[in-house]
Design an enzyme around this catalytic site. Sequence first.
Site, PDB file in Angstrom:
ATOM      1  N   ARG A 173       0.814  -1.210   0.000  1.00 22.44           N
ATOM      2  CA  ARG A 173       0.000   0.000   0.000  1.00 22.44           C
ATOM      3  C   ARG A 173       0.849   1.263   0.000  1.00 22.44           C
ATOM      4  NH1 ARG A 173      -3.285   1.809  -2.710  1.00 22.44           N
ATOM      5  NH2 ARG A 173      -4.144  -0.307  -2.630  1.00 22.44           N
ATOM      6  N   LYS A 178       1.043  24.927  -5.034  1.00 23.39           N
ATOM      7  CA  LYS A 178      -0.170  24.270  -4.546  1.00 23.39           C
ATOM      8  C   LYS A 178       0.036  22.754  -4.560  1.00 23.39           C
ATOM      9  CE  LYS A 178      -3.013  28.097  -6.131  1.00 23.39           C
ATOM     10  NZ  LYS A 178      -4.034  28.582  -7.070  1.00 23.39           N
ATOM     11  N   LYS A 227       3.233  39.846  -5.526  1.00 25.39           N
ATOM     12  CA  LYS A 227       1.837  39.701  -5.928  1.00 25.39           C
ATOM     13  C   LYS A 227       1.022  40.895  -5.428  1.00 25.39           C
ATOM     14  CE  LYS A 227       0.383  35.489  -6.329  1.00 25.39           C
ATOM     15  NZ  LYS A 227      -0.107  34.117  -6.071  1.00 25.39           N
ATOM     16  N   GLU A 243       3.447  40.016 -10.427  1.00 24.53           N
ATOM     17  CA  GLU A 243       2.094  39.738 -10.909  1.00 24.53           C
ATOM     18  C   GLU A 243       1.453  41.026 -11.415  1.00 24.53           C
ATOM     19  OE1 GLU A 243      -0.943  37.039  -8.779  1.00 24.53           O
ATOM     20  OE2 GLU A 243      -1.505  39.084  -8.201  1.00 24.53           O
ATOM     21  N   ASP A 272      -2.037  37.823 -14.751  1.00 28.51           N
ATOM     22  CA  ASP A 272      -2.973  37.091 -13.895  1.00 28.51           C
ATOM     23  C   ASP A 272      -4.424  37.331 -14.284  1.00 28.51           C
ATOM     24  OD1 ASP A 272      -3.769  35.502 -11.676  1.00 28.51           O
ATOM     25  OD2 ASP A 272      -4.155  37.334 -10.529  1.00 28.51           O
TER      26      ASP A 272
END
Length: 308
Positions: free
Chosen positions: A123, A158, A190, A219, A240
Amino acid sequence: MLMMDECRPSWLQDLTRNALDEDLGVAPAATGNLQGVPPAGRDVTTAAIFDSAQRAQAVLVAREPSVVAGLQVIEFALADVQARFGLAQVAVELLAADGDLVEAGTELVRMEGPVRVLLTAERTILNILSRASGVATATRRWVDALAGTGARVLDTRKTMPTMRELDKYAVRAGGGTNKRMGLYDVAMIKDNHIAAAGSIERAISLVRAHQPDVDIQVEADTVEQALAAIDAGARFLLLDNMPVATMRQAVAAIRSEEQTTGRVELEATGGLTLANAREVALTGVDYLSVGALTHSSPIVDIGLDFVA
């Protein structure tokens, strides 16, 4: 020397050990162990049914079309279980390599050794291998969608906490490109940074004064912000959440100034899907950054089967 397309062995070994600790727990008989000596834990089902001398052959099989990633984990998981319980080693034959595009039913690995090792490690191997292969497979879809445009797909921060190195490795295995690894290696200015500093120009100035040795990315939400950032010295911009028409306008304006400014790298970010990827790439950006590569990719179905 560690190759750029590998996970660090020490990191992957630690990840595997922690995963096995989580799966095997602490055996009650190990309660009196000396301080600092980790208990082996236990697999109550496998230990009850199979004795330590029983051996078997097994294969890892891709049950769906996929890009393989994470095969390194196999040797660490098997060796860890073997050492914990004093069992014999497992012989491993790799039939595929990370980055391979395989069809459903493809055998990836053949193994022969103690059943207890194979089943106890199963597993942990599948969890890590299936996740990494899922990220690699999703990345390859973006790479294919961008083929011929000159743009490349980037990952983001992320990622699954504590598993960033694996996630970013899987992106590379799928043909994608890593952006920054964390907050420490690139300065990304940003909207919140700009608001706190008061302007793009001041934000760039403060970062340069404090960290002169790091690359700066800025950004921009509008064409005007993009041009202001370039005037302030930025040479890597994140465009963005711009509509495609606005992004095309921004790219044209920036490229027209490059004889004076030098090359500016441009990254499209926000609202990107496979359906619009090619249209966005054809605006002339260099990169498309896609958080979904690592935060939303489904795992690949990989199984372990015993063979005669």
